[in-house]
Motif scaffolding. Structure first.
Motif, PDB file in Angstrom:
ATOM      1  N   GLU A 124     -12.218 -13.437  14.725  1.00  0.00           N
ATOM      2  CA  GLU A 124     -11.795 -14.823  14.845  1.00  0.00           C
ATOM      3  C   GLU A 124     -11.186 -15.291  13.527  1.00  0.00           C
ATOM      4  N   ASP A 125     -10.503 -16.455  13.566  1.00  0.00           N
ATOM      5  CA  ASP A 125     -10.006 -17.031  12.315  1.00  0.00           C
ATOM      6  C   ASP A 125     -11.182 -17.592  11.528  1.00  0.00           C
ATOM      7  N   ALA A 126     -10.949 -17.902  10.260  1.00  0.00           N
ATOM      8  CA  ALA A 126     -12.035 -18.281   9.350  1.00  0.00           C
ATOM      9  C   ALA A 126     -12.773 -19.531   9.834  1.00  0.00           C
ATOM     10  N   ASN A 127     -12.043 -20.518  10.325  1.00  0.00           N
ATOM     11  CA  ASN A 127     -12.694 -21.760  10.769  1.00  0.00           C
ATOM     12  C   ASN A 127     -13.612 -21.506  11.960  1.00  0.00           C
ATOM     13  N   THR A 128     -13.137 -20.699  12.911  1.00  0.00           N
ATOM     14  CA  THR A 128     -13.962 -20.403  14.087  1.00  0.00           C
ATOM     15  C   THR A 128     -15.208 -19.637  13.695  1.00  0.00           C
ATOM     16  N   GLN A 165      -1.678 -12.920  11.329  1.00  0.00           N
ATOM     17  CA  GLN A 165      -2.469 -13.647  12.314  1.00  0.00           C
ATOM     18  C   GLN A 165      -3.291 -14.784  11.703  1.00  0.00           C
ATOM     19  N   GLY A 166      -3.210 -14.954  10.377  1.00  0.00           N
ATOM     20  CA  GLY A 166      -3.954 -16.031   9.733  1.00  0.00           C
ATOM     21  C   GLY A 166      -5.456 -15.790   9.731  1.00  0.00           C
ATOM     22  N   LYS A 167      -5.880 -14.540   9.518  1.00  0.00           N
ATOM     23  CA  LYS A 167      -7.303 -14.192   9.530  1.00  0.00           C
ATOM     24  C   LYS A 167      -7.674 -13.459   8.244  1.00  0.00           C
ATOM     25  N   GLN A 168      -8.979 -13.328   8.033  1.00  0.00           N
ATOM     26  CA  GLN A 168      -9.506 -12.591   6.882  1.00  0.00           C
ATOM     27  C   GLN A 168     -10.341 -11.429   7.402  1.00  0.00           C
ATOM     28  N   VAL A 169     -10.004 -10.211   6.966  1.00  0.00           N
ATOM     29  CA  VAL A 169     -10.744  -9.034   7.441  1.00  0.00           C
ATOM     30  C   VAL A 169     -11.083  -8.115   6.274  1.00  0.00           C
ATOM     31  N   GLU A 170     -12.140  -7.357   6.473  1.00  0.00           N
ATOM     32  CA  GLU A 170     -12.546  -6.309   5.536  1.00  0.00           C
ATOM     33  C   GLU A 170     -12.728  -5.026   6.340  1.00  0.00           C
ATOM     34  N   LEU A 171     -12.026  -3.951   5.931  1.00  0.00           N
ATOM     35  CA  LEU A 171     -12.062  -2.688   6.661  1.00  0.00           C
ATOM     36  C   LEU A 171     -12.900  -1.678   5.891  1.00  0.00           C
ATOM     37  N   ASN A 172     -13.931  -1.150   6.535  1.00  0.00           N
ATOM     38  CA  ASN A 172     -14.787  -0.117   5.952  1.00  0.00           C
ATOM     39  C   ASN A 172     -14.500   1.212   6.631  1.00  0.00           C
ATOM     40  N   VAL A 204      -8.181  -6.692  14.999  1.00  0.00           N
ATOM     41  CA  VAL A 204      -7.746  -7.851  14.207  1.00  0.00           C
ATOM     42  C   VAL A 204      -7.195  -8.944  15.114  1.00  0.00           C
ATOM     43  N   VAL A 205      -6.360  -8.556  16.088  1.00  0.00           N
ATOM     44  CA  VAL A 205      -5.690  -9.551  16.927  1.00  0.00           C
ATOM     45  C   VAL A 205      -6.651 -10.177  17.928  1.00  0.00           C
ATOM     46  N   HIS A 206      -7.427  -9.344  18.634  1.00  0.00           N
ATOM     47  CA  HIS A 206      -8.260  -9.840  19.735  1.00  0.00           C
ATOM     48  C   HIS A 206      -9.733 -10.014  19.371  1.00  0.00           C
TER      49      HIS A 206
END
Length: 740
Positions: free
Chosen positions: A616-620, A575-582, A611-613
């Motif tokens: 947001e993407d990094a720029n947003t 999805q072109g996003k950055q996430v961290e899961l705790n 993640v999908v909904h």
């Protein structure tokens, strides 16, 4: 390619110049005769109308005068008023008819001749114009005197009556007679001219035809002899070559000369002069047929380079079906190659070379199929060797459970539309859950089949009325999924059987792999055996995948932590996003046995949804003043009475206005009804089957099934679901299930 020089066969253009000039002259003369004939015919018709009109006037004016005299006599005799009225009406009607005739002579108009209607145009000849003008001049005072006589209701003496009507009547009669004679004379002249013109035209055509035949047939005969000789040479070549050769013109017509092998390759004896598109119609798809037309048009375009469009050939190794459209024994693969034929630097024809490449294509397909099977087995082996065996075992067990549930749902025929819709939703949920777990393990062979099934289910969801037979195509997908499930189970079984030879060097602290993790299964596929043998005999094949301190007998669920983290990372990457899961609590909580599958299904859908909904993407995020990396927290708690799952993300929250807009766009509500929905009602719609705020579906979302799965699982276990969201900041899902 260029047409070779053939000076003995070249036909000078001047040879046909005389023919063309002769035909043009003939057509011009014929056209002149025809146009003149048409003009005279129309003029004769117009004269006929004028003659009839003047003749009517000539007969009507004496009748009118007689009726006037009769009316005057009746008044002198003082006859009954009724009889006088009848006679007066008769005079008026006759006067109106004559008035109309005079107006038509002056201005032109429609004339009735023997129940036919012709259009009369005023004459332009001087004598005829004079007759018409005098008639109109005499009629005006005659008409005025008639009006006064009728209104006066008294009789006139003979002298007064003659002065009023006698002289004028005679004058009108004489002018009408003169006009009739003049029009009849002109009509006769034109008719005579037309007859002479037709005789001339027919005579000229016969004489010209005889000259044309005698002169040009002799010249064409010599050309035909040359062409016959050239055709004989070409035919000998065409009978010798083993491939199909023929020429195409701009209209896609096949030339009369083609190789003998072409009839066998195409499967038709009549090809010369046939349209190439008509020959292919019904044997290839309509799309390929339209593309072929466009492709050949480009070949005839001198501005397009031949090498440039060669790779766009739609008939490269194309399946040519039999005339019935079925893939019968005479359906085969043909390879068409197109080359330009130049003449005087102009594109004259397209040379087509067609070969039967069925054997080569079938061999290529078989190799591709074997390669795909090997890739699938390598994918499964990679998953088995790099994923905790407990997760693999859970996947196989869950997959079979999903398939069993879908089979059971399919067996229920459904007697109403409501039941069929419920059947559709149930299958959709199971298929989506299966796909989610396969996607987490990177088993693309599973996700591909599941996605295909979801496409079919989505089509059923959008078609409106459902029928029992609509679900039949899904059986194929279930068989394929079951086959893949059995394959990965067999691979795991063989790896476990071969494991002792590869893990003898594992430290004592490493627990042995439990052979009961894999169900017993007899393997017959030699390619699978070979793939497994190669995998387990590699120097580090087993060690890299399973040489970790994991006790497969352990009942804890800490092995799910890397599984969920990897799954979230996969979705974020796609999805072109950055996430961290705790997930700090997962290592310290025990999931009840009866809830393990439900918790896993719910966790997968919650993570995917976040993640999908949510994130947001990094720029947003950066533009909103947030860190580029979104944070998702998945916590679990078991207090002995209830098992609680909490997932919270710091994403964009739930856009309730967006839900309203999507409900209106989907046609579920009109704009007014959507505005009246409160947040609880909007959340119910968000969790309904088939609803998604995304416009495009992909592997990770957009089908409107994920939240429906969560709702169904919570309902099945008599749990509770709570949603809390703050737009632009966060969303939290809290799910409580009975622990016992």
């Amino acid at each position: 390619m260029d047409v070779p020089s053939r000076s003995n066969l070249d036909i000078p253009k001047s040879r046909y110049t005389a023919i063309i000039v002769s035909v043009v002259i003939f057509l011009l003369l014929t056209s002149g005769v025809l146009i003149t004939s048409i003009y005279n015919s129309l003029k004769i018709r117009d004269l006929r109308a004028g003659t009839a009109l003047s003749a009517n006037l000539r007969s009507d004016i004496p009748r009118l005068t007689q009726e006037i005299y009769l009316l005057n006599t009746m008044r002198e005799q003082k006859q009954l008023a009724a009889e006088l009225a009848i006679q007066t009406t008769k005079v008026n009607k006759l006067a109106e008819s004559i008035d109309a005739e005079v107006k038509t002579l002056v201005d032109g108009g429609k004339v009735n001749i023997r129940d036919e209607e012709d259009v009369y145009k005023p004459s332009q000849k001087a004598d005829q114009l004079e007759y018409v003008q005098k008639t109109s001049t005499l009629w005006a005072p005659y008409k005025a005197a008639l009006g006064r006589f009728v209104i006066a209701d008294t009789s006139l003496n003979a002298s007064a009556l003659e002065n009023e009507f006698g002289d004028a009547s005679q004058g009108i009669y004489n002018n009408a007679t003169g006009l009739t004679d003049s029009l009849s004379g002109e009509n006769g002249q034109r008719a005579s001219f037309l007859r002479n013109l037709q005789v001339f035209g027919i005579s000229f055509a016969i004489i010209y035809f005889i000259v044309f035949v005698l002169y040009f047939v002799r010249r064409l005969k010599a050309s035909d002899e040359e062409l016959i000789s050239a055709r004989r040479e070409t035919q000998e070549i065409m009978e010798t070559v083993s491939t199909g050769l023929f020429l195409l013109d701009k209209d896609l017509n096949i030339g009369q000369q083609y190789s003998t092998a072409l009839t066998k390759i195409i499967g038709s004896d009549r090809l010369g002069g046939e349209n190439f598109a008509s020959v292919l119609r019904g044997r290839i798809s309509d799309k390929d047929l339209n593309t072929t037309r466009q492709f050949i048009e480009q070949l005839y375009n001198p501005r397009v380079k031949e090498k440039l469009v060669e790779s766009l050939n739609p008939l490269h190794k194309v399946m040519l079906h039999d005339t019935s459209g079925a893939q019968a024994s005479d359906s085969r693969y043909l390879d068409f190659k197109f080359s330009r034929v130049y003449e005087n630097k102009e594109i004259a024809r397209i040379l087509v070379n067609v070969s039967d490449v069925s054997d080569a294509v079938y061999l290529e397909q078989r190799l591709e199929k074997e390669s795909a099977q090997n890739d699938m087995q390598i994918e499964m082996l990679t998953t088995i060797l790099n994923v905790n065996p407990k997760i693999i075992n859970e996947f196989i067990t869950n997959t079979k459970l999903h398939i069993d549930k879908m089979n059971n749902v399919l067996k229920n025929p459904g007697s109403s539309q409501y039941e069929l819709e419920g059947k559709l939703s149930a299958i959709y949920r199971e298929m989506h859950s299966l796909k989610g777990e396969a996607s987490a393990l990177k088993l693309h062979s599973f996700t591909t089949i599941a996605s295909d099934a979801e496409d079919k289910l989505n089509a059923l969801q959008n078609q409106g009325k459902l029928g029992g037979n609509d679900f039949l195509p899904l059986a194929v997908n279930l068989d394929e999924l079951l086959s893949l499930s059995n394959t990965i189970e067999t691979l795991g079984q063989r790896i476990n059987q071969a494991a002792p030879t590869s893990i003898s060097n594992v430290k004592a602290t490493t627990a042995p792999v439990d052979r009961n993790e894999w169900d017993d299964f007899n393997i017959t596929d030699s390619s699978v055996n070979s793939a497994v043998d190669n995998a387990v005999s590699a120097d580090n094949g087993w060690d890299s995948g399973f040489n970790s301190n994991i006790d497969v007998e352990d009942n804890s669920d800490s092995h799910l932590l890397p599984y969920y983290q990897d799954f979230a990372a996969q979705i974020a990457a796609r999805q072109g996003k950055q996430v961290e899961l705790n997930m700090t609590s997962l290592a310290h909580v025990e999931i009840p046995v009866h809830l393990k599958k439900a918790v896993k299904d719910i966790s997968i859908q919650l993570l995917r949804n976040a993640v999908v909904h949510g994130i947001e993407d990094a720029n947003t995020r950066t533009a909103a003043g947030k860190p580029a990396t979104g944070v998702i927290a998945l916590q679990m708690k078991n207090d002995g009475q209830n098992f609680t799952m909490t997932l919270e993300d710091d994403g964009q929250g739930i856009n309730f206005d967006g839900i309203r807009d999507k409900l209106v766009a989907m046609g579920r509500f009109d704009a007014a009804a959507a505005r009246n929905l409160d947040r609880n009602e909007l959340l119910k719609q968000l969790f309904s089957s088939g609803f998604s705020t995304r416009d495009v579906a992909d592997e990770d979302g957009g089908r409107g099934v994920g939240l429906d799965i969560i709702k169904a699982q919570v309902k099945e276990y008599d749990g509770k679901l709570n949603v809390n969201s703050e737009f632009g900041k966060m969303t939290r899902f809290v799910i409580t299930l009975p622990a016992a």
